[in-house]
Enzyme design. Structure first.
Site, PDB file in Angstrom:
ATOM      1  N   THR A  69       0.834  -1.196   0.000  1.00  9.56           N
ATOM      2  CA  THR A  69       0.000   0.000   0.000  1.00  9.56           C
ATOM      3  C   THR A  69       0.869   1.247   0.000  1.00  9.56           C
ATOM      4  O   THR A  69       2.072   1.185  -0.261  1.00  9.56           O
ATOM      5  CB  THR A  69      -1.018  -0.034   1.158  1.00  9.56           C
ATOM      6  OG1 THR A  69      -1.965   1.018   0.987  1.00  9.56           O
ATOM      7  CG2 THR A  69      -0.356   0.065   2.518  1.00  9.56           C
ATOM      8  N   LYS A  73       2.814   1.215  -4.247  1.00  6.33           N
ATOM      9  CA  LYS A  73       2.086   0.399  -5.226  1.00  6.33           C
ATOM     10  C   LYS A  73       2.671   0.488  -6.635  1.00  6.33           C
ATOM     11  O   LYS A  73       2.731  -0.511  -7.346  1.00  6.33           O
ATOM     12  CB  LYS A  73       0.608   0.793  -5.248  1.00  6.33           C
ATOM     13  CG  LYS A  73      -0.114   0.468  -3.951  1.00  6.33           C
ATOM     14  CD  LYS A  73      -1.566   0.911  -3.996  1.00  6.33           C
ATOM     15  CE  LYS A  73      -2.241   0.646  -2.664  1.00  6.33           C
ATOM     16  NZ  LYS A  73      -3.662   1.047  -2.684  1.00  6.33           N
ATOM     17  N   GLU A  85      -1.841  -8.729 -16.502  1.00  5.12           N
ATOM     18  CA  GLU A  85      -2.106  -7.743 -17.550  1.00  5.12           C
ATOM     19  C   GLU A  85      -2.797  -6.513 -16.975  1.00  5.12           C
ATOM     20  O   GLU A  85      -2.481  -5.375 -17.337  1.00  5.12           O
ATOM     21  CB  GLU A  85      -2.973  -8.370 -18.643  1.00  5.12           C
ATOM     22  CG  GLU A  85      -3.256  -7.440 -19.811  1.00  5.12           C
ATOM     23  CD  GLU A  85      -4.119  -8.093 -20.878  1.00  5.12           C
ATOM     24  OE1 GLU A  85      -4.652  -7.346 -21.716  1.00  5.12           O
ATOM     25  OE2 GLU A  85      -4.262  -9.328 -20.870  1.00  5.12           O
ATOM     26  N   ASN A  94      -1.074  -4.193  -5.715  1.00  2.68           N
ATOM     27  CA  ASN A  94      -1.328  -4.082  -4.269  1.00  2.68           C
ATOM     28  C   ASN A  94      -1.332  -5.432  -3.573  1.00  2.68           C
ATOM     29  O   ASN A  94      -1.488  -5.490  -2.352  1.00  2.68           O
ATOM     30  CB  ASN A  94      -2.624  -3.313  -3.990  1.00  2.68           C
ATOM     31  CG  ASN A  94      -3.879  -4.147  -4.169  1.00  2.68           C
ATOM     32  OD1 ASN A  94      -3.909  -5.084  -4.973  1.00  2.68           O
ATOM     33  ND2 ASN A  94      -4.921  -3.818  -3.427  1.00  2.68           N
ATOM     34  N   ASP A 110      -7.362  -2.957  -6.032  1.00  2.00           N
ATOM     35  CA  ASP A 110      -7.938  -1.725  -5.500  1.00  2.00           C
ATOM     36  C   ASP A 110      -9.173  -1.281  -6.271  1.00  2.00           C
ATOM     37  O   ASP A 110     -10.189  -0.914  -5.679  1.00  2.00           O
ATOM     38  CB  ASP A 110      -6.901  -0.598  -5.543  1.00  2.00           C
ATOM     39  CG  ASP A 110      -5.972  -0.611  -4.343  1.00  2.00           C
ATOM     40  OD1 ASP A 110      -6.346  -1.179  -3.302  1.00  2.00           O
ATOM     41  OD2 ASP A 110      -4.875  -0.049  -4.449  1.00  2.00           O
ATOM     42  N   GLY A 134      -6.327  12.389  -7.452  1.00  2.00           N
ATOM     43  CA  GLY A 134      -5.176  11.504  -7.345  1.00  2.00           C
ATOM     44  C   GLY A 134      -4.854  10.824  -8.655  1.00  2.00           C
ATOM     45  O   GLY A 134      -5.740  10.614  -9.507  1.00  2.00           O
ATOM     46  N   ALA A 135      -3.564  10.481  -8.822  1.00  2.00           N
ATOM     47  CA  ALA A 135      -3.129   9.761 -10.024  1.00  2.00           C
ATOM     48  C   ALA A 135      -2.039   8.762  -9.672  1.00  2.00           C
ATOM     49  O   ALA A 135      -1.236   8.397 -10.524  1.00  2.00           O
ATOM     50  CB  ALA A 135      -2.642  10.744 -11.086  1.00  2.00           C
ATOM     51  N   ALA A 138      -3.302   3.567  -6.472  1.00  6.90           N
ATOM     52  CA  ALA A 138      -4.707   3.271  -6.181  1.00  6.90           C
ATOM     53  C   ALA A 138      -5.628   4.030  -7.124  1.00  6.90           C
ATOM     54  O   ALA A 138      -6.626   3.481  -7.618  1.00  6.90           O
ATOM     55  CB  ALA A 138      -5.026   3.612  -4.733  1.00  6.90           C
ATOM     56  N   THR A 160       0.382  16.994  -9.387  1.00  4.10           N
ATOM     57  CA  THR A 160       1.302  16.948 -10.522  1.00  4.10           C
ATOM     58  C   THR A 160       0.477  16.634 -11.766  1.00  4.10           C
ATOM     59  O   THR A 160       0.083  15.489 -11.989  1.00  4.10           O
ATOM     60  CB  THR A 160       2.386  15.877 -10.310  1.00  4.10           C
ATOM     61  OG1 THR A 160       3.043  16.117  -9.066  1.00  4.10           O
ATOM     62  CG2 THR A 160       3.400  15.895 -11.436  1.00  4.10           C
ATOM     63  N   GLY A 246     -13.517   4.527   3.413  1.00  7.89           N
ATOM     64  CA  GLY A 246     -12.608   3.650   2.689  1.00  7.89           C
ATOM     65  C   GLY A 246     -12.664   2.190   3.084  1.00  7.89           C
ATOM     66  O   GLY A 246     -12.211   1.329   2.321  1.00  7.89           O
TER      67      GLY A 246
END
Length: 263
Positions: A69, A73, A85, A94, A110, A134-135, A138, A160, A246
């Site tokens: 985690t 990851k 794949e 993960n 995930d 997020g990028a 996860a 970013t 979560g």
């Protein structure tokens, strides 16, 4: 399991930090319920030592596998001997199985776990306009799974921008009919808002998005498990949003992880 012996099969979770993880509690409760002679323990590993730790885990003959985690990851992909794949497309793993010959085989659950967690709470992602903060590893997995689930539009926002653009490019290649966009901190025009960053793990963390723009008809979901009510979810609930913690993602991927590792 009444005690740990020389015959006990070992599993782990690799993270930094590691104090927030719920995986040991959930897996060990499962082992106890099934009467399985196994234990899963936390490994606190900084990024600088990840390769060294993987080599050590590779040599442990009584290790069945381990969970990976934040923040490892994506980096873990290159340290595996093989990945599926799906994991290759996402660019993250993960869950890693140790084969009898020491080979490390990686998979990512995930995204599948997140979508299953939504559906377990009566939230169907198909047809929804989704904002994804997020990028990282996860977020990549969740983005691909949401696309497979049939969302109407997916907006990706990340500090970013180049990382978000890279994710969007891979999504366009795989899902040419999906409406995609690069987002800012504003969430207007979305039905489902997802925080797939690590912001919220620490009390001093900044909020991952602009909460002032949240509306009561939006669903706000987290991938962070501890604290269960992150600052984002607290703010979203205060504004009348439905919140989705979560833990549902973890609960819905435990069996997938366990089966993959032979636990």
């Amino acid at each position: 399991m009444s005690e740990i012996t020389g015959r006990t099969r070992l599993f782990g979770i690799v993270a930094d930090p590691v104090g927030h993880v719920r995986t040991p509690q959930v897996f060990n409760a499962r082992f106890a319920a099934l009467g399985t002679d196994a234990v899963l323990v936390p490994f606190h590993v900084p990024a600088s030592a990840l390769g060294t730790v993987f080599e050590g885990l590779r040599a442990m003959r009584n290790l069945g596998g381990f969970v990976v985690t934040v923040p490892h990851k994506s980096a873990a992909v290159a340290l595996c001997d093989e990945v599926t794949e799906a994991a290759r497309a996402v660019g993250a793993v993960n869950t890693i199985r140790r084969a009898p010959d020491g080979r490390l085989c990686g998979e990512i659950f995930d995204g599948e776990g997140f979508v299953a967690g939504l559906r377990s709470q009566g939230i169907e992602p198909a047809g929804k306009r989704v904002y994804l903060a997020g990028a990282g590893g996860a977020a990549n997995a969740i983005a691909f799974s949401l696309a497979l689930a049939g969302v109407k539009r997916l907006t990706v926002a990340n500090r970013t921008a180049s990382k978000a653009e890279d994710l969007l490019a891979r999504l366009r290649a795989r899902f040419p009919g999906l409406e995609l966009g690069l987002g800012s901190r504003a969430t207007a025009g979305h039905d489902l808002v997802v925080n797939a960053t690590s912001l919220g793990l620490a009390p001093q963390d900044a909020l991952p998005l602009d909460v002032e723009g949240l509306l009561p008809d939006q669903i706000v979901a987290e991938i962070i498990m501890t604290p269960e009510q992150t600052p984002l979810l607290v703010e979203a609930a205060r504004r009348g949003c439905r919140v989705h913690p979560g833990r549902h993602m973890l609960d819905c991927q435990i069996e997938l992880m366990a089966r993959f590792m032979g636990a």
